[in-house]
Design a protein around this motif. Sequence first.
Motif, PDB file in Angstrom:
ATOM      1  N   GLU A 141       2.646  18.242  -9.953  1.00 34.47           N
ATOM      2  CA  GLU A 141       1.448  17.599  -9.383  1.00 34.47           C
ATOM      3  C   GLU A 141       1.786  16.207  -8.852  1.00 34.47           C
ATOM      4  N   LEU A 142       2.554  15.472  -9.651  1.00 32.76           N
ATOM      5  CA  LEU A 142       2.949  14.111  -9.253  1.00 32.76           C
ATOM      6  C   LEU A 142       3.743  14.151  -7.949  1.00 32.76           C
ATOM      7  N   HIS A 143       4.640  15.128  -7.871  1.00 34.85           N
ATOM      8  CA  HIS A 143       5.482  15.281  -6.699  1.00 34.85           C
ATOM      9  C   HIS A 143       4.620  15.599  -5.470  1.00 34.85           C
ATOM     10  N   ARG A 144       3.643  16.526  -5.672  1.00 36.35           N
ATOM     11  CA  ARG A 144       2.763  16.932  -4.578  1.00 36.35           C
ATOM     12  C   ARG A 144       1.940  15.733  -4.070  1.00 36.35           C
ATOM     13  N   ILE A 145       1.379  14.968  -5.022  1.00 32.92           N
ATOM     14  CA  ILE A 145       0.533  13.834  -4.638  1.00 32.92           C
ATOM     15  C   ILE A 145       1.374  12.757  -3.944  1.00 32.92           C
ATOM     16  N   SER A 146       2.548  12.454  -4.504  1.00 33.09           N
ATOM     17  CA  SER A 146       3.353  11.390  -3.886  1.00 33.09           C
ATOM     18  C   SER A 146       3.878  11.825  -2.517  1.00 33.09           C
ATOM     19  N   HIS A 147       4.103  13.135  -2.367  1.00 33.16           N
ATOM     20  CA  HIS A 147       4.514  13.683  -1.079  1.00 33.16           C
ATOM     21  C   HIS A 147       3.413  13.468  -0.042  1.00 33.16           C
ATOM     22  N   ALA A 148       2.182  13.772  -0.450  1.00 28.63           N
ATOM     23  CA  ALA A 148       1.021  13.598   0.447  1.00 28.63           C
ATOM     24  C   ALA A 148       0.844  12.123   0.798  1.00 28.63           C
ATOM     25  N   GLN A 149       1.069  11.233  -0.193  1.00 29.84           N
ATOM     26  CA  GLN A 149       0.926   9.801   0.069  1.00 29.84           C
ATOM     27  C   GLN A 149       2.008   9.311   1.028  1.00 29.84           C
ATOM     28  N   LYS A 150       3.242   9.812   0.830  1.00 30.96           N
ATOM     29  CA  LYS A 150       4.336   9.396   1.713  1.00 30.96           C
ATOM     30  C   LYS A 150       4.072   9.874   3.138  1.00 30.96           C
ATOM     31  N   ALA A 151       3.500  11.082   3.255  1.00 31.36           N
ATOM     32  CA  ALA A 151       3.190  11.630   4.586  1.00 31.36           C
ATOM     33  C   ALA A 151       2.181  10.752   5.320  1.00 31.36           C
ATOM     34  N   PHE A 182       1.903   5.765   2.687  1.00 27.90           N
ATOM     35  CA  PHE A 182       1.468   4.888   1.598  1.00 27.90           C
ATOM     36  C   PHE A 182       2.679   4.426   0.803  1.00 27.90           C
ATOM     37  N   ASP A 183       2.752   3.110   0.579  1.00 24.72           N
ATOM     38  CA  ASP A 183       3.826   2.562  -0.244  1.00 24.72           C
ATOM     39  C   ASP A 183       3.209   1.536  -1.194  1.00 24.72           C
ATOM     40  N   ALA A 184       3.277   1.829  -2.499  1.00 19.21           N
ATOM     41  CA  ALA A 184       2.642   0.953  -3.495  1.00 19.21           C
ATOM     42  C   ALA A 184       3.275  -0.437  -3.510  1.00 19.21           C
ATOM     43  N   TRP A 222      -6.343  -2.938  -3.308  1.00 15.86           N
ATOM     44  CA  TRP A 222      -6.425  -1.589  -2.724  1.00 15.86           C
ATOM     45  C   TRP A 222      -5.281  -0.699  -3.225  1.00 15.86           C
ATOM     46  N   ARG A 223      -4.076  -1.311  -3.320  1.00 15.93           N
ATOM     47  CA  ARG A 223      -2.925  -0.546  -3.819  1.00 15.93           C
ATOM     48  C   ARG A 223      -3.159  -0.098  -5.258  1.00 15.93           C
ATOM     49  N   MET A 224      -3.732  -1.003  -6.068  1.00 16.45           N
ATOM     50  CA  MET A 224      -4.019  -0.659  -7.465  1.00 16.45           C
ATOM     51  C   MET A 224      -5.038   0.473  -7.551  1.00 16.45           C
ATOM     52  N   LYS A 225      -6.035   0.415  -6.670  1.00 21.41           N
ATOM     53  CA  LYS A 225      -7.078   1.450  -6.651  1.00 21.41           C
ATOM     54  C   LYS A 225      -6.439   2.803  -6.329  1.00 21.41           C
TER      55      LYS A 225
END
Lengths: 276, 224
Positions: free
Chosen positions: A169-179, A182-184, A193-196
């Motif tokens: 799940e973590l991998h899927r979500i971070s993949h979607a964020q990278k697409a 998004f970079d924390a 906003w990044r914290m949110k």
Amino acid sequence: MNGVGSVRELEKETDKESPLHSMDGRVKLILLIFIIVYAVFSTQIAVMIFLEIYLLLLIYISTVSFKTTVTRVLLLLPFGGFIIAFQPFIHPGNVIWSGAFGIQVTDGGLMWAALLMSRLIVSLTSIVLLSSISPMQEVVESFRKLGMPREFAMILSLMIRFLFMFYDELHRISHAQKARCFDAFNKKLSYKWRMKQLGYTVAMMFLRAYEQGETVYLSMASRGFSEKSKLYHDRKKKIGSQEYAFIASTLGVVACLQILAMSFFYQWGLMGINIA
Amino acid sequence: MHIPDGFIPLWQCAIYYVILIVALYFSLQWARKNLDEKAVPLMAVLAAGIFAIMSMNMPIPFGTSGHMVGGALVAIVFCAPEAAVIIFTLVLLIQALFFGDGGITALGANVLNMGIVGGFVGLYTFKGLRKPIGKYPAIFIAAWLAIFLAAELAAVEMWIAGTFPLEAGLASMGIYHFFIGIIEGILTVVVIYALEKLRPDLLAWNKNKKLGEQKAEESEVTAK
């Protein structure tokens, strides 16, 4: 720290065939923890050197890659290494070097740092060996056979199953964020906003994994699963000659080292002194 | 905050193990009474989640990074510090045995810091502050205090062990975890807020409100 990659790599290592891989999980668990306890008990660097040689010999027998072992130990060292690095400057002893701003290095501090580092290397080598020759579920089953309460064993076993799901799940979500770029750690974005976003990531990861886990658990429970269920089939391993040989060799090594520590190592100078 | 093997003398490790065994005894009694078909997967997922969350690095002001611990989160979700004791014992055990993150001889000390102190401080700070300042500010302060005190206790343990001076340990751990605590507080608030909105049935304080099933069906997560 650990991530999905390392979890999966660890499980792959445990698939290898060797006398140590095929041993009863309880024997491996108890003896390797025993080595760590003895390393923490001992105060001589010479003892650590011989323990490390014995562990390297076990790694050779287990056919686990030396390169992987050394890499893993080196990657784990900084966690304790940071505290060890300060020891020469803060531990009492005879001052052997003085620098600017009152910084001093003591002989006692250097020896203490060396002892801590050698203990840490022995402990980490032992852990790397244990995790390379025992699948996680085998360790759970070993704990269960050794008397861990059923409730804890059940949660531990489910936790390990969910762990892989969680990382997916973590991998899927971070993949979607990278697409979505998004970079924390991107300082051009508002910190709030990044914290949110990170908070929602954690919440979503947790909720999605929970809902999948709940479905899995309910389907297991509806088929009769409970804390009394036997979760893992250990290929009918029994304590045999291999296990007895491992027990005898490990206890023999530790007993010999303790005798040498009390009667012989003190002649080895710095290597053999008791460091307090 | 994970104390490795070799940094605490064995006799002190034994004392921390005695504390852990006593805490586990009471937690086991709690588990036998409270673990039902909803609580078991929740606890296992929270344990896996705490494991994963600890591997997620968060940005901290001044350019460094840290990770969440989650002691207060677990205790508040279950309204029971015993849940934090169980989850942290299991998570730290696996981390120590498979990843060398925290020592196996120091397990008692690590669970004392993150599970026992983290869970008790987190839950009772939340309970104490909930009425005077409101639910979410109370969760934030509880999570911040739980991680901050856990880190300071780790510094005290290292001092008792003779591994690190007290003042330097308290200062370095305090400053670092002051900021990590802010992140921990924010994320704990966001997670509990999301749970309250999407799956309120999972929160122990909603147990008797009869809204769980209805909300569970409406869950946006399930719908996705």
